[in-house]
Design a protein around this motif. Structure first.
Motif, PDB file in Angstrom:
ATOM      1  N   PRO A  36     -25.985 -43.772 -18.554  1.00 37.48           N
ATOM      2  CA  PRO A  36     -25.486 -43.559 -19.915  1.00 37.48           C
ATOM      3  C   PRO A  36     -25.528 -44.854 -20.707  1.00 37.48           C
ATOM      4  O   PRO A  36     -25.472 -45.945 -20.130  1.00 37.48           O
ATOM      5  CB  PRO A  36     -24.047 -43.079 -19.688  1.00 37.48           C
ATOM      6  CG  PRO A  36     -23.691 -43.538 -18.316  1.00 37.48           C
ATOM      7  CD  PRO A  36     -24.962 -43.549 -17.527  1.00 37.48           C
ATOM      8  N   PRO A  37     -25.634 -44.772 -22.017  1.00 37.20           N
ATOM      9  CA  PRO A  37     -25.756 -45.990 -22.838  1.00 37.20           C
ATOM     10  C   PRO A  37     -24.599 -46.959 -22.665  1.00 37.20           C
ATOM     11  O   PRO A  37     -24.778 -48.166 -22.821  1.00 37.20           O
ATOM     12  CB  PRO A  37     -25.806 -45.438 -24.271  1.00 37.20           C
ATOM     13  CG  PRO A  37     -26.282 -44.031 -24.126  1.00 37.20           C
ATOM     14  CD  PRO A  37     -25.722 -43.545 -22.820  1.00 37.20           C
ATOM     15  N   ASP A  38     -23.413 -46.448 -22.333  1.00 34.85           N
ATOM     16  CA  ASP A  38     -22.243 -47.318 -22.234  1.00 34.85           C
ATOM     17  C   ASP A  38     -21.894 -47.693 -20.794  1.00 34.85           C
ATOM     18  O   ASP A  38     -20.808 -48.196 -20.528  1.00 34.85           O
ATOM     19  CB  ASP A  38     -21.034 -46.660 -22.894  1.00 34.85           C
ATOM     20  CG  ASP A  38     -20.679 -45.311 -22.256  1.00 34.85           C
ATOM     21  OD1 ASP A  38     -21.503 -44.793 -21.478  1.00 34.85           O
ATOM     22  OD2 ASP A  38     -19.597 -44.785 -22.555  1.00 34.85           O
ATOM     23  N   ALA A  39     -22.815 -47.480 -19.848  1.00 31.33           N
ATOM     24  CA  ALA A  39     -22.551 -47.845 -18.457  1.00 31.33           C
ATOM     25  C   ALA A  39     -22.276 -49.344 -18.363  1.00 31.33           C
ATOM     26  O   ALA A  39     -23.034 -50.156 -18.900  1.00 31.33           O
ATOM     27  CB  ALA A  39     -23.734 -47.471 -17.572  1.00 31.33           C
ATOM     28  N   GLU A  40     -21.194 -49.710 -17.650  1.00 32.46           N
ATOM     29  CA  GLU A  40     -20.784 -51.106 -17.603  1.00 32.46           C
ATOM     30  C   GLU A  40     -21.841 -52.006 -16.970  1.00 32.46           C
ATOM     31  O   GLU A  40     -21.954 -53.178 -17.314  1.00 32.46           O
ATOM     32  CB  GLU A  40     -19.464 -51.232 -16.836  1.00 32.46           C
ATOM     33  CG  GLU A  40     -18.278 -50.603 -17.560  1.00 32.46           C
ATOM     34  CD  GLU A  40     -16.982 -50.835 -16.815  1.00 32.46           C
ATOM     35  OE1 GLU A  40     -17.003 -51.588 -15.821  1.00 32.46           O
ATOM     36  OE2 GLU A  40     -15.965 -50.272 -17.225  1.00 32.46           O
ATOM     37  N   ARG A  80     -25.116 -51.455 -17.021  1.00 33.08           N
ATOM     38  CA  ARG A  80     -26.435 -51.292 -17.628  1.00 33.08           C
ATOM     39  C   ARG A  80     -27.095 -52.646 -17.953  1.00 33.08           C
ATOM     40  O   ARG A  80     -28.302 -52.819 -17.698  1.00 33.08           O
ATOM     41  CB  ARG A  80     -26.326 -50.423 -18.883  1.00 33.08           C
ATOM     42  CG  ARG A  80     -27.664 -50.057 -19.488  1.00 33.08           C
ATOM     43  CD  ARG A  80     -27.533 -49.211 -20.753  1.00 33.08           C
ATOM     44  NE  ARG A  80     -28.836 -48.879 -21.292  1.00 33.08           N
ATOM     45  CZ  ARG A  80     -29.525 -47.803 -20.979  1.00 33.08           C
ATOM     46  NH1 ARG A  80     -29.014 -46.922 -20.134  1.00 33.08           N
ATOM     47  NH2 ARG A  80     -30.714 -47.573 -21.489  1.00 33.08           N
TER      48      ARG A  80
END
Length: 368
Positions: A188-192, A194
């Protein structure tokens, strides 16, 4: 600095992802109503909140690293329950938190041999500990554990990350690029974590001498000095705007993460002064007092009073249910303890290890 050179740092960063996936676990040894000792509250409270999904309070990075006393407690639990995956994983996780991954790895392996649905997680954590113990190098044993994890759960995110690291360190940057690009597409775009995977993609592309599929890296992550400066800046802004309720709560959370428990309590109490019925502010203040105390297993009277106020406002508040329930056990008020811990049990998913832990506590204090 190349990605290979910071592999140890990346391996440490992914620990947060594994912790969120594995949950903090505590397999307490219960010996009947008179012998039900309060377990280390930071450990179990962190577990409760990771299960319930309330990140505003205790987190494993703060709660599990409480020193040699906690390690001794967990070692005793593991010795008393050698066939308990939860007890083994508790101790392994505490060793990882204490910077002793070489001691953690064999415990994760033992837990994996005993664990059912969580076997993939335990194997991945064993691999991570071996990598950390080798200063970020994926050893042959770690690579085998990663392969075993993916054979059980092909979509396992931390194992997929380490698979890419294995390929990069093995001189296969094109394969690492493919592995991490596919992983990035699933995050997901907000994965810590990423940004960590994005760094891997850029480094793999550079080593493979192909254009990176990602734009240039963003600004570097602030270091500890910068983070503290930002928190101090927030405090200075609040001094000029003392009626900012959300700001005081944000400062309380920030101070807690920095282990500044006294300052965290002070900030939360400023929020309580503005909103006496704010359960989050009250619980934050109580938590800070608990973590600052000499024995977090027995919170000070002021913290207990604050947690009682939390329960008055929110009868299903997980952390308050646990702490006030344990306080009732210490007072030998087992009826109240059963009521509160029973209410907590209803909030915990049946498949979570914490559900079994609280159920065991209730069993231990049942009427004779």
């Amino acid at each position: 600095m190349t990605f290979f050179a910071v592999a140890a740092g990346l391996a440490a960063a992914v620990a947060a992802a594994l912790l969120l996936g594995l949950r903090a676990r505590l397999g307490n040894r219960l010996q009947g109503p008179a012998g039900v000792a309060a377990a280390a509250i930071p450990v179990i409270a962190a577990a409760v909140y990771l299960v319930i999904g309330n990140p505003a309070f205790l987190d494993p990075d703060v709660s599990l690293n409480r020193g040699e006393t906690l390690l001794r407690l967990l070692e005793e639990q593991a010795e008393a329950q050698p066939d308990s995956p939860a007890a083994l994983m508790n101790l392994a996780q505490a060793f990882d938190e204490a910077g002793r991954p070489a001691d953690a790895a064999p415990l994760w392996k033992r837990a994996a041999a005993l664990e059912g649905d969580g076997r993939a997680d335990a194997l991945a954590h064993a691999a991570q500990s071996l990598i950390l113990a080798a200063d970020g190098v994926v050893t042959a044993d770690a690579a085998a554990l990663i392969a075993d994890t993916l054979a059980i759960e092909p979509g396992h995110v931390p194992a997929r990350f380490y698979a890419g690291l294995t390929e990069l360190q093995g001189g296969q940057p094109a394969d690492a690029l493919a592995t991490w690009t596919a992983l990035l597409a699933d995050l997901p775009p907000d994965a810590e974590f990423r940004p960590m995977v994005e760094s891997g993609v850029r480094e793999a592309a550079a080593q493979a001498d192909v254009p990176s599929p990602l734009p240039d890296a963003a600004q570097p992550v602030p270091d500890d000095v910068q983070i503290r400066a930002m928190v101090d800046g927030l405090a200075a802004r609040l001094a000029d705007n003392p009626d900012d309720l959300e700001g005081w709560k944000r400062l309380g959370r920030s101070r807690r993460v920095l282990d500044q428990y006294d300052l965290s309590h002070e900030a939360y109490m400023r929020a309580v002064a503005l909103a006496p019925q704010d359960a989050e502010a009250l619980a934050g203040a109580a938590e800070a007092l608990t973590l600052a105390s000499d024995d977090p297993a027995e919170p000070p009277a002021e913290a207990i009073a604050l947690f009682r106020r939390v329960l008055d406002l929110d009868p299903d508040h997980a952390l308050a249910l646990y702490i006030i329930g344990e306080e009732a056990v210490r007072r030998d008020d087992l009826e109240t303890a059963r009521t509160l811990l029973g209410r907590l049990l209803q909030r915990l998913p049946a498949g979570e290890p914490m559900h079994a832990t609280i159920a065991a506590r209730l069993e231990a204090i049942r009427p004779e």
